[in-house]
Design a protein around this motif. Structure first.
Motif, short mmCIF file in Angstrom:
data_model
loop_
_atom_site.label_atom_id
_atom_site.label_comp_id
_atom_site.label_asym_id
_atom_site.label_seq_id
_atom_site.Cartn_x
_atom_site.Cartn_y
_atom_site.Cartn_z
N THR A 191 0.83 -1.21 0.00
CA THR A 191 0.00 0.00 0.00
C THR A 191 0.86 1.26 0.00
O THR A 191 0.55 2.25 -0.70
CB THR A 191 -0.92 -0.01 1.23
N TRP A 206 -4.44 -4.98 -6.47
CA TRP A 206 -5.10 -4.88 -5.16
C TRP A 206 -6.54 -5.40 -5.26
O TRP A 206 -7.00 -6.14 -4.39
CB TRP A 206 -5.09 -3.43 -4.70
N GLN A 215 0.69 -10.39 -1.48
CA GLN A 215 1.11 -8.98 -1.42
C GLN A 215 2.29 -8.71 -2.35
O GLN A 215 2.45 -7.62 -2.88
CB GLN A 215 1.46 -8.61 0.02
N ARG A 220 0.94 -7.72 -5.61
CA ARG A 220 0.62 -6.29 -5.68
C ARG A 220 1.86 -5.45 -5.95
O ARG A 220 1.84 -4.52 -6.77
CB ARG A 220 -0.03 -5.84 -4.37
#
Length: 402
Positions: free
Chosen positions: A6, A47, A378, A381
């Motif tokens: 993120t 995501w 993750q 991502r």
């Protein structure tokens, strides 16, 4: 990893704003803007893809999202079918176990010393058995042992055994010390209760005997006669009274071995004794003493029981480690057992897996699967963000050249 992915997406947004602001200053800022813009698209797309596996993105009920919780029953059946088809077939189990020397492995484990230098099993066998005895319900275990013993005793015909024991003891003259002990016990009992015997004689004498004082002489004669009789029986191995006792014992032995009526009486006495609550209470007290004593002996590091257990298991380990024929037999048994388990119980095993997953709620399934593979997702991502940025730079460069 979720925070890292993120944060990288937020960093791309910052670079996009920076490149957009300075795009007119120099053409190179356009490449930075294109990289950041494409990276944001790639990061957001991945995501969405990753989130859609486990939940609805932003809580919106978008079709074909929250795939795992929505399809957990189908996933459970698929997992069970995959396990049954690829792992629990007899051919697969036999092939996987063909080159495994389980016997040698067990032997190595049994012979491997523990941290204290003792054999592994010697160090832990006593504690293992002691813990097992403590973990079981002592009252329930004691009652089960008592019930098992009582069941076996009910089936066992004890009368002929008693008859043979009496006959054998008499044949070896081993009954004589018992008779001597009984005679001595009767003498001591008479000595302790002599006044009661005299009182009984005085009470039963008539008034004339009491008036003339002959009752006292009669009591003395009776008591002295009893003492004399017991002394004669004790010192004379051929006393007629002994013969009567031995004759009675021989007859009792014969009746116990051959007389159905006597055997029935003994069986009834045995049943009455086994059904007596006092016997159950006595057994439970004996069992508790045995259990506590056994636990203490097992936990004694210098005791005999741990040493004996450890020594026996060490010998077994040495045999499994060195004896090739024993290894072959144990390994063959292990392979046949595993193949038999896979053949007979494979369906039940996979059914257990399927039913277990089905019983999980959707949140539990999501958390467990995400906990197992979430870190790698993750990375998808992160890779999507960086690859998207590179693709954006390539597209921007192509548009500039054309």
């Amino acid at each position: 990893m979720r925070i890292t992915a993120t944060a990288l997406l937020v960093a791309m947004a910052g670079l996009f704003l920076l490149g957009h602001h300075y795009q007119a200053v120099h053409p190179g800022w356009g490449y930075l803007r294109a990289f950041a813009e494409a990276a944001m698209v790639g990061g957001l797309a991945d995501w969405f893809a990753v989130t859609a596996l486990f939940r609805h993105p932003l809580g919106l009920p978008i079709p074909h999202t929250a795939i795992i919780p929505e399809n957990k029953d189908r996933i459970a059946d698929t997992m069970a079918g995959f396990l049954r088809s690829n792992f629990l077939t007899p051919a697969v189990v036999a092939r996987r176990m063909r080159d495994r020397n389980f016997a040698r492995g067990i032997g190595n484990f049994l012979l491997q010393p523990s941290g204290s230098g003792e054999g592994r099993v010697r160090a832990g066998a006593g504690e293992l058995l002691a813990g097992l005895l403590e973990s079981l319900d002592p009252e329930r275990l004691g009652m089960q042992v008592r019930a098992g013993l009582a069941q076996q005793l009910e089936k066992f015909d004890i009368a002929p055994l008693l008859g043979n024991m009496i006959s054998t003891a008499m044949a070896d003259n081993k009954h004589r010390p018992l008779i001597d002990a009984i005679v001595r016990w009767v003498g001591l009992a008479l000595e302790d209760n002599e006044e009661m015997v005299r009182s009984m004689i005085h009470a039963r004498a008539n008034a004339l005997l009491r008036w003339t004082g002959l009752d006292e002489r009669l009591a003395n004669s009776v008591v002295d006669g009893l003492y004399r009789l017991l002394a004669e029986v004790l010192v004379d191995p051929d006393h007629p009274l002994r013969g009567k006792v031995e004759e009675g014992l021989r007859q009792l032995a014969e009746d116990l071995k051959h007389d159905p009526a006597t055997q029935a009486k003994v069986a009834a006495m045995k049943k009455e004794l086994l059904d007596n609550p006092a016997v159950a209470d006595w057994w439970m007290s004996v069992w508790e003493r045995l259990r506590h004593g056994l636990i203490e002996r097992l936990r004694d590091p210098q005791g005999e029981l741990p040493g004996q257990l450890g020594g026996a298991m060490a010998e077994l380990g040495r045999a499994l480690h060195d004896d090739a024929s024993l290894q072959w037999q144990v390994n063959r048994f292990a392979r046949r057992t595993a193949v038999g388990v896979a053949t007979r119980y494979g369906d039940q095993i996979v059914k257990l897996v399927s039913e277990t997953v089905r019983r999980w709620d959707a949140r539990t399934v999501t958390e467990r699967i995400e906990g197992a593979v979430g870190r790698d997702l993750q990375f998808i991502r992160i890779n999507g963000t960086l690859v998207g940025g590179l693709v954006g730079v390539a597209i921007h460069a192509a548009t500039q050249l054309l």
